[in-house]
Design an enzyme around this catalytic site. Structure first.
Site, mmCIF file in Angstrom:
data_model
loop_
_atom_site.group_PDB
_atom_site.id
_atom_site.type_symbol
_atom_site.label_atom_id
_atom_site.label_comp_id
_atom_site.label_asym_id
_atom_site.label_seq_id
_atom_site.Cartn_x
_atom_site.Cartn_y
_atom_site.Cartn_z
ATOM 1 N N GLU A 1 -60.333 23.043 34.067
ATOM 2 C CA GLU A 1 -60.773 24.328 34.649
ATOM 3 C C GLU A 1 -60.357 25.459 33.727
ATOM 4 O O GLU A 1 -59.297 25.358 33.100
ATOM 5 C CB GLU A 1 -60.144 24.508 36.036
ATOM 6 C CG GLU A 1 -60.622 23.463 37.038
ATOM 7 C CD GLU A 1 -59.957 23.591 38.409
ATOM 8 O OE1 GLU A 1 -59.163 24.531 38.611
ATOM 9 O OE2 GLU A 1 -60.228 22.749 39.277
ATOM 10 N N HIS B 1 -62.621 26.518 42.495
ATOM 11 C CA HIS B 1 -61.250 26.319 42.983
ATOM 12 C C HIS B 1 -60.861 27.420 43.989
ATOM 13 O O HIS B 1 -59.914 28.178 43.769
ATOM 14 C CB HIS B 1 -60.264 26.284 41.808
ATOM 15 C CG HIS B 1 -58.979 25.578 42.129
ATOM 16 N ND1 HIS B 1 -58.308 24.791 41.232
ATOM 17 C CD2 HIS B 1 -58.222 25.543 43.262
ATOM 18 C CE1 HIS B 1 -57.210 24.308 41.786
ATOM 19 N NE2 HIS B 1 -57.124 24.750 43.018
ATOM 20 N N ARG C 1 -57.960 17.868 43.843
ATOM 21 C CA ARG C 1 -57.696 18.046 42.413
ATOM 22 C C ARG C 1 -58.760 17.342 41.595
ATOM 23 O O ARG C 1 -59.129 16.196 41.889
ATOM 24 C CB ARG C 1 -56.340 17.440 42.035
ATOM 25 C CG ARG C 1 -55.170 18.379 42.252
ATOM 26 C CD ARG C 1 -55.216 19.575 41.287
ATOM 27 N NE ARG C 1 -54.169 20.529 41.531
ATOM 28 C CZ ARG C 1 -54.184 21.508 42.445
ATOM 29 N NH1 ARG C 1 -55.231 21.693 43.225
ATOM 30 N NH2 ARG C 1 -53.157 22.328 42.567
HETATM 31 P P1 NAD Z 1 -49.681 16.696 51.199
HETATM 32 O O1 NAD Z 1 -48.541 16.359 50.311
HETATM 33 O O2 NAD Z 1 -49.401 17.204 52.560
HETATM 34 O O3 NAD Z 1 -50.620 15.405 51.354
HETATM 35 C C1 NAD Z 1 -50.941 14.546 50.304
HETATM 36 C C2 NAD Z 1 -51.057 13.152 50.884
HETATM 37 O O4 NAD Z 1 -51.534 12.276 49.858
HETATM 38 C C3 NAD Z 1 -49.709 12.589 51.372
HETATM 39 O O5 NAD Z 1 -49.802 12.211 52.751
HETATM 40 C C4 NAD Z 1 -49.497 11.376 50.497
HETATM 41 O O6 NAD Z 1 -48.879 10.288 51.177
HETATM 42 C C5 NAD Z 1 -50.929 11.034 50.104
HETATM 43 N N1 NAD Z 1 -51.016 10.167 48.945
HETATM 44 C C6 NAD Z 1 -50.179 10.085 47.879
HETATM 45 N N2 NAD Z 1 -50.592 9.104 47.047
HETATM 46 C C7 NAD Z 1 -51.712 8.576 47.594
HETATM 47 C C8 NAD Z 1 -52.603 7.541 47.222
HETATM 48 N N3 NAD Z 1 -52.400 6.841 46.097
HETATM 49 N N4 NAD Z 1 -53.658 7.270 48.012
HETATM 50 C C9 NAD Z 1 -53.851 7.961 49.172
HETATM 51 N N5 NAD Z 1 -53.042 8.947 49.590
HETATM 52 C C10 NAD Z 1 -51.996 9.255 48.815
HETATM 53 O O7 NAD Z 1 -50.587 17.699 50.379
HETATM 54 P P2 NAD Z 1 -51.738 18.647 50.941
HETATM 55 O O8 NAD Z 1 -51.170 19.987 51.214
HETATM 56 O O9 NAD Z 1 -52.485 17.951 52.014
HETATM 57 O O10 NAD Z 1 -52.626 18.800 49.613
HETATM 58 C C11 NAD Z 1 -53.479 17.769 49.189
HETATM 59 C C12 NAD Z 1 -54.130 18.110 47.852
HETATM 60 O O11 NAD Z 1 -54.911 19.286 47.970
HETATM 61 C C13 NAD Z 1 -53.159 18.398 46.696
HETATM 62 O O12 NAD Z 1 -53.688 17.819 45.509
HETATM 63 C C14 NAD Z 1 -53.178 19.898 46.547
HETATM 64 O O13 NAD Z 1 -52.817 20.321 45.289
HETATM 65 C C15 NAD Z 1 -54.644 20.156 46.867
HETATM 66 N N6 NAD Z 1 -54.939 21.513 47.289
HETATM 67 C C16 NAD Z 1 -56.039 22.097 46.764
HETATM 68 C C17 NAD Z 1 -56.382 23.361 47.169
HETATM 69 C C18 NAD Z 1 -57.578 24.059 46.593
HETATM 70 O O14 NAD Z 1 -57.533 25.253 46.389
HETATM 71 N N7 NAD Z 1 -58.658 23.379 46.347
HETATM 72 C C19 NAD Z 1 -55.589 24.058 48.102
HETATM 73 C C20 NAD Z 1 -54.468 23.425 48.618
HETATM 74 C C21 NAD Z 1 -54.155 22.133 48.206
HETATM 75 C C1 MLT Z 2 -52.891 24.329 45.577
HETATM 76 O O1 MLT Z 2 -52.548 23.254 45.068
HETATM 77 O O2 MLT Z 2 -52.194 24.930 46.418
HETATM 78 C C2 MLT Z 2 -54.210 24.887 45.198
HETATM 79 O O3 MLT Z 2 -54.586 24.534 43.947
HETATM 80 C C3 MLT Z 2 -54.374 26.285 45.564
HETATM 81 C C4 MLT Z 2 -54.292 27.317 44.505
HETATM 82 O O4 MLT Z 2 -53.206 27.767 44.179
HETATM 83 O O5 MLT Z 2 -55.321 27.734 44.029
#
Ligand code: NAD
Ligand code: MLT
Length: 312
Positions: free
Chosen positions: A262, A280, A233
């Site tokens: 964004e 993204h 993010r």
């Molecule tokens: P998840 O919930 O499985 O993992 C997130 C982890 O972050 C958890 O293990 C949690 O304990 C940890 N966390 C919380 N606070 C923290 C801190 N202060 N310091 C360190 N770690 C901490 O989530 P995920 O599915 O692994 O997703 C992670 C991130 O990726 C999210 O922000 C999600 O929105 C983003 N994401 C982005 C895309 C994209 O298109 N770029 C796609 C999917 C997910």
């Molecule tokens: C997510 O948090 O799952 C990502 O931002 C993926 C998306 O929906 O683009």
């Protein structure tokens, strides 16, 4: 009487089949609504399905007189005002697993592209320059990857980094020694991670505790020439601090899939040759989009027809 479901961001047509198949659900796909148009219409609907583009604000929620459930086809729910939804008794569900693999693969693609300057070399070649001197990269093998946030995606990235023969050190407040041993990674505090790493990748949600987690002070503690990846993010990394750290030479490069605001088409970080970026795209695969749409569609059908949801 049929339930009305509004889909306000583009979702996989195959993924929304569970909604289309439900006899008592009417599906309305309108993906170009302005915030005002959405606020005007939302009162008609029982459910709203979004990806990350639609900002489900307090204003919209306050006008959603019939809304029972908001489905987020993806992980992050930071585009939805959760406290307003709770206040108005609207349940919010996301799809936590469906895009894990795609986001992890995208992160690794960005890591490798950053290390080998592939986007910069490609742009130069398209521009007619056969320049082999400017685009000398670094190997991943033997380098240390710092992973901040070892949830679903962080753990998958760590696993793949080990396949590239990197050492991995991770920080996550919920990471136990047992789990770290199982994943074959070292673990420590945020400071331990940022001090030790040659590459740093963040995989946390954007919450109060992680906003600008990587800031000016953090950059100062990093190795000279560190490289940064953010496919989680915008806002976890302080963009002004990153800009200054690149300009000063502290940071050798950054790969960004996400931005604080964004779309980010006119961003000063994009002017730097050390920065590579995608708009993204972490979850933008056929598979991930189908998975997340199926998951939330099932949740919405179940909630509207049976009153139960999988992951409230
Ligand atoms: P998840 O919930 O499985 O993992 C997130 C982890 O972050 C958890 O293990 C949690 O304990 C940890 N966390 C919380 N606070 C923290 C801190 N202060 N310091 C360190 N770690 C901490 O989530 P995920 O599915 O692994 O997703 C992670 C991130 O990726 C999210 O922000 C999600 O929105 C983003 N994401 C982005 C895309 C994209 O298109 N770029 C796609 C999917 C997910
Ligand atoms: C997510 O948090 O799952 C990502 O931002 C993926 C998306 O929906 O683009």
């Amino acid at each position: 009487m049929a339930f009305k479901v509004l889909i306000s961001d583009p979702l996989s047509e195959d993924g929304i089949q569970p909604l289309r198949a439900a006899s008592n659900i009417e599906v309305d796909v309108q993906t170009d609504l302005s915030a005002d148009e959405l606020a005007d219409k939302i009162g008609e609907y029982d459910a709203l399905l979004v990806r990350s583009q639609t900002k489900v604000t307090r204003d919209i929620i306050s006008q959603a007189k019939n809304l029972k459930i908001i489905g987020r086809a993806g992980v992050g729910v930071d585009n939805i005002d959760l406290s307003a939804a709770t206040e108005y008794g609207i349940i919010v569900v996301n799809a936590p697993d469906g895009n894990t693999n795609s986001a992890a693969e995208h992160t690794v693609a960005m890591l490798m592209s950053l290390a080998r300057k592939i986007p910069q070399a490609f742009v130069a070649l398209k521009d007619g320059k056969w320049d082999r001197k400017t685009h000398v990269g670094v190997e991943l093998k033997g380098k240390t990857l710092g992973v901040i946030g070892m949830g679903r995606i962080g753990a998958e990235v760590a696993h793949r980094a080990k396949g590239n023969r990197m050492n991995v050190i991770a920080y996550d407040p919920f990471l136990t020694k047992e789990r770290a041993d199982k994943l074959g990674v070292d673990f420590g505090s945020v400071e331990d991670v940022i001090v030790a790493a040659d590459f740093i990748t963040v995989h946390t949600p954007l919450i109060k505790e992680t906003k600008h987690l990587i800031n000016k002070e953090a950059f100062a503690k990093m190795k000279d020439g560190v490289r940064i990846v953010n496919c989680a993010r915008g806002g976890i990394i302080d963009e002004d601090a990153l800009y200054e750290a690149i300009k000063s030479g502290k940071v050798a490069g950054a790969a960004l899939d996400v931005f604080e605001s964004e779309p980010a088409t006119d961003h000063r970080l994009l002017e730097l040759k050390e920065v590579i970026a995608t708009p993204h795209l972490g979850a933008s695969t056929v598979e991930a989009q189908e998975n997340v749409a199926i998951d939330v569609s099932h949740d919405v059908v179940r909630y509207l027809t049976e009153g139960v949801a999988r992951n409230p």
